[in-house]
Design an enzyme around this catalytic site. Structure first.
Site, PDB file in Angstrom:
ATOM      1  CG  ASP A   1      -3.939 -12.491   3.586  1.00 24.05           C
ATOM      2  OD1 ASP A   1      -4.533 -11.399   3.504  1.00 24.05           O
ATOM      3  OD2 ASP A   1      -4.448 -13.575   3.232  1.00 24.05           O
ATOM      4  CB  ALA A   2      -6.264 -11.070   8.420  1.00 25.30           C
TER       5      ALA A   2
ATOM      6  CG  ASP B   1      -3.934   2.543  13.644  1.00 27.78           C
ATOM      7  OD1 ASP B   1      -4.247   1.824  14.608  1.00 27.78           O
ATOM      8  OD2 ASP B   1      -4.765   2.994  12.837  1.00 27.78           O
TER       9      ASP B   1
ATOM     10  CG  ASP C   1      -9.593  -1.163  13.092  1.00 27.23           C
ATOM     11  OD1 ASP C   1     -10.470  -0.631  12.395  1.00 27.23           O
ATOM     12  OD2 ASP C   1      -8.672  -0.525  13.629  1.00 27.23           O
TER      13      ASP C   1
ATOM     14  CG  ASP D   1      -1.517  -4.300   9.870  1.00 29.03           C
ATOM     15  OD1 ASP D   1      -2.638  -3.777   9.938  1.00 29.03           O
ATOM     16  OD2 ASP D   1      -0.646  -3.945   9.051  1.00 29.03           O
TER      17      ASP D   1
ATOM     18  CG  HIS E   1      -9.224   3.662  17.524  1.00 29.59           C
ATOM     19  ND1 HIS E   1      -8.857   4.809  16.852  1.00 29.59           N
ATOM     20  CD2 HIS E   1      -8.850   2.619  16.728  1.00 29.59           C
ATOM     21  CE1 HIS E   1      -8.280   4.477  15.716  1.00 29.59           C
ATOM     22  NE2 HIS E   1      -8.260   3.168  15.608  1.00 29.59           N
TER      23      HIS E   1
ATOM     24  CD  GLN F   1      -0.977  -0.452   3.717  1.00 27.57           C
ATOM     25  OE1 GLN F   1      -2.200  -0.452   3.666  1.00 27.57           O
ATOM     26  NE2 GLN F   1      -0.339  -0.828   4.816  1.00 27.57           N
TER      27      GLN F   1
END
Length: 510
Positions: A354-355, A300, A372, A320, A276, A246
């Site tokens: 990769d989830a 993050d 999220d 993540d 959040h 990304q």
């Protein structure tokens, strides 16, 4: 005498240069195609649609170029050399031009496909011209074998180098300039071999001018990127980097720090606490002992910050995809200040994976699962909102555990929002939707789910800035314009959510 009628010029060295040029032009051609497809998916979303249309237009344009090659009569070498220079100029500047045009043109798709058509047509001219030039130097079977072999090897090189080396190491703008220079190098090699031919001085001057523009662009690539991003975000850019996965951009205006991924806002430091707290505490507050917590996405560290408020939490696993994201928010003093050092906590373990694949391999069970992910703007993200994915998540959720999912806006995209609820129910879970107002996003939606009825009340910690025991029950009230409506189940084979999301947000944004 035309250039193609003098096979002796340059002798074997010309044949070698021409065969090597097949490899280079094949690699460069595919790189320009990948740049256009990647940029389109970054800027327009829906990577499947963008890559499919860019590849289709590019191949169609190559067909036009191949058809036009029949009208080249004589001086094939000279024309091939000039085609190389035009490709070098257009292809080399393509990424920079598209980035710079996106914020300022009304119809970006017209500019995108016009450029793809132009480059594809020129690339389509190359191989037919090379075959005609080489036909007097090889037997037909050797000619076809040699040209196609070098062409396919070049395609392999481009497809491997682009995602693994070029984008993460050079970025897209530098990659465009670097391969434009490679096209000029082919032209210069031919000029050297044909240095005694007529008009070669004109071609040399043209090649050097094109080379100068590309080298200048390469040297100023970072500035070009920043100009485009300043125009796009209309905010001072303080950090920008392209990773394998990304484009990460941080902007700051006054005390407002904003994170964008592929051009999409992820948070504003002024109001991210609202998002959040609403994401985490309705689920955390309904589990008596949230000892083991899983966060999917959230690189993050801001969701992790909220989870780690609870002293009963013994272990947090954060999954993540992008290691650059978690590294940045762990090592930057400013960003670590936002998440209160959550990514350095001894109670937290980061898994960069990769989830979708990670969740299928996962063992054990979790008391709370926080999902999220970015919005389902493309099929690669849409798979993380499917029934198949939620069934795997449900498998590792404890019988009395609670999960919550970021679910887009129930006001702007109500069909998309309630599709998440329908999909969680299809995975065998009981759901409860809720929403909160976040100024940077507007009304934003979340979906809570569990194996049975989710407790109606939550225990909230002291010190929250948004949620209170009195305000939290109001999150579950939906006015008529956000009320539940019939929606399909999002499955891997239909990706209904990606389509409805694009339609609803496209209508809202005009």
């Amino acid at each position: 005498m035309a250039d193609d009628e003098r096979p002796e010029v340059g002798g074997p060295s010309l044949a070698f240069v021409l065969l090597l040029s097949v490899l280079v032009v094949a690699t460069c051609g595919l790189i320009y195609e990948l740049l256009a497809g990647t940029l389109a998916s970054y800027l327009l979303g829906d990577s499947v649609t963008q890559f499919s249309t860019v590849i289709g237009v590019y191949l169609f344009a190559m067909g036009i170029g191949s058809w036009l090659s029949r009208y080249v009569r004589g001086d094939e070498l000279g024309i091939f050399l000039r085609v190389e220079l035009m490709i070098a100029l257009l292809g080399g500047w393509s990424a920079a031009a598209l980035f710079l045009l996106f914020p300022v043109v009304g119809d970006f798709r017209f500019a995108l496909y016009t450029l793809v058509l132009a480059i594809g047509t020129l690339v389509g001219l190359e191989i037919p011209l090379l075959i005609r030039i080489l036909k007097s130097r090889f037997a037909f079977r050797e000619l076809v074998s040699n040209v196609l072999t070098f062409d396919y090897v070049g395609a392999l090189l481009a497809s491997v180098l682009f995602p693994l080396v070029l984008v993460p190491q050079l970025g897209m703008i530098r990659t465009g300039f670097a391969f434009g220079i490679a096209n000029v190098a082919v032209a210069l090699a031919l000029i050297w071999v044909l240095r005694n031919s007529r008009r070669i001085l004109f071609d040399l001057i043209a090649a050097l001018l094109v080379l100068a523009t590309l080298v200048g662009g390469l040297a100023n690539a970072e500035q070009l990127q920043r100009w485009s991003e300043v125009a796009f975000y209309d905010e001072p850019v303080v950090y920008a980097r392209s990773t394998r996965f990304q484009r990460i951009v941080l902007t700051r205006r006054g005390d407002d720090l904003r994170l964008y991924l592929n051009g999409n806002l992820q948070f504003s430091s002024r109001d991210e606490y609202r998002y959040h707290e609403a994401l985490v505490w309705p689920a955390m507050g309904r589990v008596a002992n949230p000892a083991n917590v899983l966060i999917l996405g959230g690189g993050d560290g801001l969701a992790a910050r909220e989870v780690l408020r609870d002293p009963k939490v013994r272990a947090v696993t954060l999954v993540d995809l992008d290691p650059e994201m978690t590294r940045l928010f762990r090592d930057s003093k400013t960003l670590a200040g936002l998440n209160r050092g959550a990514l350095s906590s001894p109670r937290l373990r980061v898994e960069n994976a990769d989830a979708f694949g990670w969740i299928r391999r996962a063992r054990g069970s979790y008391d709370v699962i926080i999902v999220d992910f970015p919005d389902p703007t493309e099929f690669a993200l849409g798979k993380l909102y499917t029934e198949s994915f939620y069934r795997e998540v449900a498998r590792i959720l404890k019988p009395d555990g609670v999960m919550t999912v970021q679910s887009t806006s129930p006001l702007i995209a109500p069909r998309s929002y309630w599709t998440v609820a329908s999909t969680l129910e299809a995975a065998g879970l009981t759901v409860r939707g809720y929403h909160a107002y976040v100024p940077s996003f507007g009304e934003w939606g979340f979906t809570m789910a569990g194996h049975g009825m989710v407790p109606t009340t939550a225990t909230l910690p002291a010190g929250l800035r948004f949620l209170t025991a009195e305000s939290e029950p109001l999150l579950y009230q939906f006015p008529p314009d956000m009320a539940r409506r019939p929606t399909p189940v999002n499955r891997l084979d239909n990706q209904a959510l990606v389509r409805s999301f694009a339609e609803e947000w496209g209508h809202y944004e005009g």
